[in-house]
Design an enzyme around this catalytic site. Sequence first.
Site, PDB file in Angstrom:
ATOM      1  N   GLU A  80       0.841  -1.187   0.000  1.00 17.70           N
ATOM      2  CA  GLU A  80       0.000   0.000   0.000  1.00 17.70           C
ATOM      3  C   GLU A  80       0.884   1.248   0.000  1.00 17.70           C
ATOM      4  O   GLU A  80       0.446   2.334   0.339  1.00 17.70           O
ATOM      5  CB  GLU A  80      -0.977  -0.004   1.176  1.00 17.70           C
ATOM      6  CG  GLU A  80      -0.345  -0.143   2.539  1.00 17.70           C
ATOM      7  CD  GLU A  80      -1.376  -0.059   3.657  1.00 17.70           C
ATOM      8  OE1 GLU A  80      -2.088   0.952   3.713  1.00 17.70           O
ATOM      9  OE2 GLU A  80      -1.454  -0.997   4.466  1.00 17.70           O
ATOM     10  N   CYS A 112      -3.533  -3.409   4.673  1.00 16.20           N
ATOM     11  CA  CYS A 112      -2.660  -4.482   5.192  1.00 16.20           C
ATOM     12  C   CYS A 112      -3.146  -5.868   4.814  1.00 16.20           C
ATOM     13  O   CYS A 112      -2.456  -6.862   5.065  1.00 16.20           O
ATOM     14  CB  CYS A 112      -2.544  -4.388   6.709  1.00 16.20           C
ATOM     15  SG  CYS A 112      -1.808  -2.855   7.230  1.00 16.20           S
ATOM     16  N   HIS A 234      -2.339  -9.961  12.460  1.00 18.77           N
ATOM     17  CA  HIS A 234      -1.767  -8.740  11.872  1.00 18.77           C
ATOM     18  C   HIS A 234      -1.446  -7.817  13.050  1.00 18.77           C
ATOM     19  O   HIS A 234      -2.331  -7.516  13.860  1.00 18.77           O
ATOM     20  CB  HIS A 234      -2.786  -8.078  10.939  1.00 18.77           C
ATOM     21  CG  HIS A 234      -2.462  -6.640  10.643  1.00 18.77           C
ATOM     22  ND1 HIS A 234      -1.280  -6.269  10.041  1.00 18.77           N
ATOM     23  CD2 HIS A 234      -3.127  -5.483  10.908  1.00 18.77           C
ATOM     24  CE1 HIS A 234      -1.243  -4.951   9.936  1.00 18.77           C
ATOM     25  NE2 HIS A 234      -2.348  -4.449  10.456  1.00 18.77           N
TER      26      HIS A 234
HETATM   27  P1  HMG Z   1      -2.864   6.850  21.448  1.00 17.50           P
HETATM   28  O1  HMG Z   1      -3.954   7.853  21.580  1.00 17.50           O
HETATM   29  O2  HMG Z   1      -1.486   7.330  21.230  1.00 17.50           O
HETATM   30  O3  HMG Z   1      -2.730   5.906  22.707  1.00 17.50           O
HETATM   31  O4  HMG Z   1      -3.315   5.892  20.256  1.00 17.50           O
HETATM   32  P2  HMG Z   1      -3.778   5.520  23.848  1.00 17.50           P
HETATM   33  O5  HMG Z   1      -4.025   6.687  24.726  1.00 17.50           O
HETATM   34  O6  HMG Z   1      -4.960   4.797  23.230  1.00 17.50           O
HETATM   35  O7  HMG Z   1      -2.859   4.513  24.639  1.00 17.50           O
HETATM   36  C1  HMG Z   1      -2.441   3.320  24.046  1.00 17.50           C
HETATM   37  C2  HMG Z   1      -2.351   2.277  25.134  1.00 17.50           C
HETATM   38  O8  HMG Z   1      -1.281   2.626  26.012  1.00 17.50           O
HETATM   39  C3  HMG Z   1      -3.608   2.205  26.028  1.00 17.50           C
HETATM   40  O9  HMG Z   1      -3.802   0.831  26.351  1.00 17.50           O
HETATM   41  C4  HMG Z   1      -3.183   2.967  27.272  1.00 17.50           C
HETATM   42  O10 HMG Z   1      -3.878   2.565  28.442  1.00 17.50           O
HETATM   43  C5  HMG Z   1      -1.725   2.562  27.360  1.00 17.50           C
HETATM   44  P3  HMG Z   1      -5.168   0.076  25.889  1.00 17.50           P
HETATM   45  O11 HMG Z   1      -6.259   0.744  26.605  1.00 17.50           O
HETATM   46  O12 HMG Z   1      -5.270   0.283  24.383  1.00 17.50           O
HETATM   47  O13 HMG Z   1      -4.942  -1.336  26.257  1.00 17.50           O
HETATM   48  N1  HMG Z   1      -0.886   3.503  28.136  1.00 17.50           N
HETATM   49  C6  HMG Z   1       0.053   3.091  29.011  1.00 17.50           C
HETATM   50  N2  HMG Z   1       0.447   1.863  29.388  1.00 17.50           N
HETATM   51  C7  HMG Z   1       1.473   1.770  30.312  1.00 17.50           C
HETATM   52  N3  HMG Z   1       2.068   2.867  30.837  1.00 17.50           N
HETATM   53  C8  HMG Z   1       1.697   4.121  30.486  1.00 17.50           C
HETATM   54  C9  HMG Z   1       0.643   4.263  29.540  1.00 17.50           C
HETATM   55  N4  HMG Z   1       0.041   5.324  28.958  1.00 17.50           N
HETATM   56  C10 HMG Z   1      -0.892   4.847  28.114  1.00 17.50           C
HETATM   57  N5  HMG Z   1       2.301   5.167  31.019  1.00 17.50           N
HETATM   58  C11 HMG Z   1      -3.029   4.276  18.525  1.00 17.50           C
HETATM   59  C12 HMG Z   1      -2.718   4.639  19.975  1.00 17.50           C
HETATM   60  C13 HMG Z   1      -2.583   2.870  18.243  1.00 17.50           C
HETATM   61  C14 HMG Z   1      -4.540   4.400  18.278  1.00 17.50           C
HETATM   62  C15 HMG Z   1      -2.262   5.279  17.594  1.00 17.50           C
HETATM   63  O14 HMG Z   1      -0.898   5.061  17.721  1.00 17.50           O
HETATM   64  C16 HMG Z   1      -2.663   5.176  16.144  1.00 17.50           C
HETATM   65  O15 HMG Z   1      -3.581   5.853  15.685  1.00 17.50           O
HETATM   66  N6  HMG Z   1      -1.947   4.302  15.322  1.00 17.50           N
HETATM   67  C17 HMG Z   1      -2.262   4.111  13.921  1.00 17.50           C
HETATM   68  C18 HMG Z   1      -3.534   3.302  13.697  1.00 17.50           C
HETATM   69  C19 HMG Z   1      -3.395   1.839  14.080  1.00 17.50           C
HETATM   70  O16 HMG Z   1      -2.326   1.287  14.194  1.00 17.50           O
HETATM   71  N7  HMG Z   1      -4.548   1.145  14.218  1.00 17.50           N
HETATM   72  C20 HMG Z   1      -4.565  -0.260  14.542  1.00 17.50           C
HETATM   73  C21 HMG Z   1      -5.796  -0.982  14.008  1.00 17.50           C
HETATM   74  S1  HMG Z   1      -6.071  -0.659  12.278  1.00 17.50           S
HETATM   75  C22 HMG Z   1      -4.905  -1.695  11.488  1.00 17.50           C
HETATM   76  O17 HMG Z   1      -4.344  -2.563  12.071  1.00 17.50           O
HETATM   77  C23 HMG Z   1      -4.640  -1.406  10.051  1.00 17.50           C
HETATM   78  C24 HMG Z   1      -3.344  -0.689   9.763  1.00 17.50           C
HETATM   79  O18 HMG Z   1      -2.259  -1.574   9.911  1.00 17.50           O
HETATM   80  C25 HMG Z   1      -3.379  -0.070   8.365  1.00 17.50           C
HETATM   81  C26 HMG Z   1      -3.736  -0.962   7.170  1.00 17.50           C
HETATM   82  O19 HMG Z   1      -4.576  -1.861   7.212  1.00 17.50           O
HETATM   83  O20 HMG Z   1      -3.201  -0.647   6.111  1.00 17.50           O
HETATM   84  C27 HMG Z   1      -3.091   0.481  10.710  1.00 17.50           C
END
Ligand code: HMG
Length: 398
Positions: A80, A112, A234
């Site tokens: 992609e 993906c 994935h």
């Molecule tokens: P964010 O807002 O940075 O993080 O988004 P958050 O506030 O949701 O925190 C993440 C986790 O860290 C949470 O745990 C927090 O509690 C924890 P969860 O509730 O999820 O279990 N946390 C801590 N843990 C320990 N100590 C601390 C602490 N602070 C917080 N101090 C997000 C994270 C992944 C959403 C962001 O990075 C993002 O948007 N990434 C890109 C999108 C993505 O990867 N999506 C995944 C699903 S879609 C997919 O897989 C397809 C993809 O590969 C693309 C394709 O298909 O081509 C992306």
Amino acid sequence: MVKVGIDKITFHVPHHYVDMVELAKARDIDPNKFLIGIGQEKMAVPTIEEDIVAMAANAANRIVTEEDKELIDQVIFATESGFDFSKSAGTYIHQMLGIQPFAKAYEVKHACYGGTAGLISAFNYVKLNPERKVLVIMSDISRYGLNSGGEATQGAGAIAMLVTANPRILSLDSETLSLTENQFDFWRPSYAEVPYVQGKYSTELYIEMFNTIIEEYAKRYPERLSDLQAISFHLPFTKMGRKCLQSLENKEETNINPELVERWFSHYQDSTFIGRQVGNVYTGSLYLSLMSLLNFDDNLEEGQRIGMFSYGSGAVAELFTGILQPGFKENVSKEGTLLHLNRRVKLDIKAYEENFEKTLSNEDGVIEVVKDKETLHPGFYLDRIDDHRRYYNEITTK
Ligand code: HMG
């Protein structure tokens, strides 16, 4: 019935990485959010000459022999991160590896999920033509932007696998279950350099689609599901599969036996080993998780069945399965994996940011990409763009 599946598999990641603790500190974030919250330790960083074709050629070159080159009928390139809307990246690989001329090379896209689409097509082709082989490649650069919400989930890398009859690693089952929903969780219109992403929503949708598929799978193929020893996911970040398994544990009404979920959990950590060191490689991420299981899970035995959950935003998901073949451990190299990961050099955050800003101009299409050949590593690299055409070169010794 002839068995068809993965006969060889390998991966290639760029020469540089960023340490997630350093990235967290630079962004004024608690490092545990990256290390534990999303489950990442290092993030692969490609330099400009390590484009998707160069990474793919380096991966494929490690597994394709002279004999294979005569027997490969298709080069399927899933990505992609394509740099051309028309010409397929597969055509470069076909030439760079010297595959027999009457093969066809093409590109596959669905976020993906594209790599799995390629693998299933290869499986179907070899089922009908068991004397022939298909080279399936996944190669991507995951870019969200400096200081963006997705920055900690970037990465880059390529997977290459050879699909054949009587495979030495994993024979695939014909029954699979897929699911499509027209969604906007992550998408990149043709005019955008980086994707639009609804981060939280994308994780929720992933979990929801996993649940829909696995519950339906349990109804259609209950015995097959009970037979699954482990599931590789994935992994856009390594917490993602854990979140799916936890969602099964926390459900009140489900067709999935809790003992099964416990069994899958017991293998989960080993399936995250490479992903934790690399980050998201989009199409290849599921297969880094599969390679991690094959390399690092000492409790998996030949004859056991494993599941693979593929997800691509937008959104398509598929659950498919395969059986570990006798001697599969001898056909994957744990030492090779460690050497490949440990050869890398760390970039500090300033160097990572400077590198990130370097992009290829699309103005006149004439660029000398690499000036100092001394800084290159052995392998294929993007040498230059001339008259809007990409040219690659190879360094065989250093
Ligand atoms: P964010 O807002 O940075 O993080 O988004 P958050 O506030 O949701 O925190 C993440 C986790 O860290 C949470 O745990 C927090 O509690 C924890 P969860 O509730 O999820 O279990 N946390 C801590 N843990 C320990 N100590 C601390 C602490 N602070 C917080 N101090 C997000 C994270 C992944 C959403 C962001 O990075 C993002 O948007 N990434 C890109 C999108 C993505 O990867 N999506 C995944 C699903 S879609 C997919 O897989 C397809 C993809 O590969 C693309 C394709 O298909 O081509 C992306």
